[in-house]
Design a protein around this motif. Structure first.
Motif, PDB file in Angstrom:
ATOM      1  N   LYS A  68      -2.355  -2.842  -5.360  1.00 17.31           N
ATOM      2  CA  LYS A  68      -2.248  -2.021  -4.152  1.00 17.31           C
ATOM      3  C   LYS A  68      -1.250  -2.640  -3.187  1.00 17.31           C
ATOM      4  CE  LYS A  68      -6.964  -0.302  -4.284  1.00 17.31           C
ATOM      5  NZ  LYS A  68      -8.257  -0.263  -3.602  1.00 17.31           N
ATOM      6  N   GLY A  69      -0.527  -1.780  -2.500  1.00 15.43           N
ATOM      7  CA  GLY A  69       0.444  -2.247  -1.514  1.00 15.43           C
ATOM      8  C   GLY A  69       1.799  -2.579  -2.114  1.00 15.43           C
TER       9      GLY A  69
ATOM     10  N   PRO B 283       3.080  -5.271  -3.736  1.00 12.75           N
ATOM     11  CA  PRO B 283       3.733  -6.540  -3.373  1.00 12.75           C
ATOM     12  C   PRO B 283       4.822  -6.883  -4.385  1.00 12.75           C
ATOM     13  CG  PRO B 283       1.557  -6.950  -4.311  1.00 12.75           C
ATOM     14  CD  PRO B 283       1.691  -5.462  -4.143  1.00 12.75           C
ATOM     15  N   GLY B 284       5.920  -7.389  -3.890  1.00 14.20           N
ATOM     16  CA  GLY B 284       7.027  -7.766  -4.753  1.00 14.20           C
ATOM     17  C   GLY B 284       8.005  -6.637  -5.030  1.00 14.20           C
ATOM     18  N   TRP B 285       7.686  -5.453  -4.608  1.00 16.67           N
ATOM     19  CA  TRP B 285       8.618  -4.340  -4.800  1.00 16.67           C
ATOM     20  C   TRP B 285       9.702  -4.398  -3.731  1.00 16.67           C
ATOM     21  CZ3 TRP B 285       7.215   1.032  -6.900  1.00 16.67           C
ATOM     22  CH2 TRP B 285       6.394   0.908  -8.029  1.00 16.67           C
TER      23      TRP B 285
ATOM     24  N   GLU C 274      12.458  -2.741  -1.164  1.00 16.91           N
ATOM     25  CA  GLU C 274      12.382  -1.573  -0.276  1.00 16.91           C
ATOM     26  C   GLU C 274      12.986  -0.335  -0.948  1.00 16.91           C
ATOM     27  OE1 GLU C 274      10.888   0.507   2.588  1.00 16.91           O
ATOM     28  OE2 GLU C 274      10.522  -1.636   2.397  1.00 16.91           O
TER      29      GLU C 274
ATOM     30  N   LYS D  22      10.390   1.221  -3.212  1.00 14.04           N
ATOM     31  CA  LYS D  22       9.373   1.933  -2.448  1.00 14.04           C
ATOM     32  C   LYS D  22       9.914   3.263  -1.918  1.00 14.04           C
ATOM     33  CE  LYS D  22       6.650  -2.067  -1.050  1.00 14.04           C
ATOM     34  NZ  LYS D  22       6.082  -2.817   0.092  1.00 14.04           N
TER      35      LYS D  22
END
Length: 145
Positions: free
Chosen positions: A60-61, A63-65, A67, A70
Motif C-alpha cells: 500500500k502507498g 513505496p519506491g515508485w 512520481e 504514480k
C-alpha cells in the motif's frame, strides 16, 4: 467543455455530465454503444494491469515508485473510471446508487459477525456453492475466501 476548479468536489454526476459533453462535442455519441464502451473499458483495464504485471506484490502507498509511475497509474485508473461512468450513463444505470446498494448487499452477505481471519483481523467470507456436475448430480461445497 468547462474548466474544473481543484477546489470543486468531484462527483459521479459531474464526471457523467463532463463525459457526455465531451462525447457530444466530438460527435462520438454514435460510437458509444454499451458494447463499444465495455470493450474500451476492458482495454483500459488491460493497460492498468500492465503497470503491475512484473512488479510482484506491491505494498500500500506504492513505496519506491517514481512520481512518473504514480502519475501513469493515476491516468490509467482515470481511464477505467471514465469509461465505467460513461457506460453506466449510456445504460441508464445510476452508478452511485447501484454502488451503495451493492455495499448494502455485501454487508448482508458478509456480516461482521463472520469468522475473523486471525492474521490480520479481516473478515474471511465463506460461501456455500452448489455445482451441477456433468452427470446431473449436485455437489455442494464451502468456499473459503
Amino acid at each position: 467543455m468547462t474548466g474544473f476548479s481543484e477546489a470543486e468536489s468531484v462527483t459521479l454526476d459531474l464526471l457523467k455530465t463532463m463525459m457526455a459533453e465531451f462525447a457530444r462535442e466530438r460527435n462520438w455519441d454514435q460510437f458509444h454503444s454499451p458494447r463499444n464502451l465495455l470493450l474500451a473499458l476492458v482495454g483500459e483495464v488491460g493497460e492498468l494491469s500492465e503497470i503491475f504485471q512484473w512488479k510482484g506484490e506491491v505494498p500500500k502507498g506504492l513505496p519506491g515508485w517514481e512520481e512518473e509511475e504514480k502519475q501513469h497509474l493515476g491516468e490509467e485508473l482515470s481511464d477505467v473510471l471514465l469509461y465505467l461512468v460513461r457506460l453506466s450513463d449510456i445504460c441508464g444505470v445510476d452508478l452511485g446508487k447501484a454502488a451503495l446498494r451493492k455495499v448494502e448487499l455485501n454487508a448482508i452477505k458478509y456480516p461482521v459477525s463472520q469468522k475473523q481471519n486471525q492474521t490480520n483481523g479481516t473478515s474471511s467470507p465463506n460461501t456455500t456453492t452448489t455445482i451441477n456436475t456433468s452427470n446431473g448430480n449436485n455437489h455442494t461445497e464451502e468456499i473459503t475466501g
